[in-house]
Design an enzyme around this catalytic site. Structure first.
Site, PDB file in Angstrom:
ATOM      1  CB  ILE A 143      -0.923   0.001   1.234  1.00  0.00           C
ATOM      2  CG1 ILE A 143      -1.771  -1.275   1.269  1.00  0.00           C
ATOM      3  CG2 ILE A 143      -1.799   1.243   1.264  1.00  0.00           C
ATOM      4  CD1 ILE A 143      -2.518  -1.479   2.574  1.00  0.00           C
ATOM      5  CB  CYS A 144       0.776   4.298   0.548  1.00  0.00           C
ATOM      6  SG  CYS A 144       1.266   6.029   0.585  1.00  0.00           S
ATOM      7  CG  HIS A 145       5.428   6.079   0.367  1.00  0.00           C
ATOM      8  ND1 HIS A 145       4.290   6.780   0.693  1.00  0.00           N
ATOM      9  CD2 HIS A 145       6.242   6.954  -0.260  1.00  0.00           C
ATOM     10  CE1 HIS A 145       4.417   8.023   0.296  1.00  0.00           C
ATOM     11  NE2 HIS A 145       5.591   8.164  -0.297  1.00  0.00           N
ATOM     12  N   GLY A 146       4.590   1.316   0.219  1.00  0.00           N
ATOM     13  CA  GLY A 146       5.015  -0.071   0.409  1.00  0.00           C
ATOM     14  C   GLY A 146       5.783  -0.664  -0.760  1.00  0.00           C
ATOM     15  N   PRO A 147       5.440  -0.324  -2.011  1.00  0.00           N
ATOM     16  CG  PRO A 147       4.056  -0.134  -3.895  1.00  0.00           C
ATOM     17  CD  PRO A 147       4.204   0.331  -2.465  1.00  0.00           C
TER      18      PRO A 147
END
Length: 128
Positions: A111-115
């Protein structure tokens, strides 16, 4: 037909600075669908969330990253936040943990900056 995640174990990998809503809401949805979740962190006792514009609540760590065995889980959840994935991508154990899920063909939700952690683990396709 309602989907069920009964008997499925989901690892949630975080460290301080994860976005609180990106942990709480997906975790609740997973548990409502019957999955069991385990909060995993390189930190031992607790981790502190980021809640929009300041630090938020503190959460108990269920299992340290060093003791976690990716083979015991069916899926992985990576909440975002700016600090969380930035710190995790510098942890070799965290990168290896993420790599396992891809090598095993298990679902991963970032999620969000998780990638950022997926990029560090080199599991993103570069032919897109």
């Amino acid at each position: 037909m309602k989907q069920t995640l009964a008997n499925k174990r989901v690892a949630i990998l975080v460290t301080d600075g994860f976005e609180q809503s990106e942990l709480e809401q997906p975790r609740a949805a997973l548990e409502d669908a019957g999955a069991s979740t385990t909060l995993i962190s390189p930190k031992k006792d607790t981790v502190r969330a980021w809640n929009e514009d300041d630090f938020g609540d503190t959460f108990n760590v269920d299992q340290t990253l060093q003791r976690a065995n990716a083979e015991e889980f069916d899926a992985l959840l990576l909440p975002g936040g700016v600090m969380n994935p930035d710190h995790l991508r510098m942890e070799p154990d965290a990168v290896r943990f993420v790599e396992h899920f891809f090598q095993a063909g298990k679902p991963v939700a970032a999620i969000c900056h998780g990638p950022q952690l997926l990029i560090e683990a080199d599991v993103c396709a570069d032919d897109a």
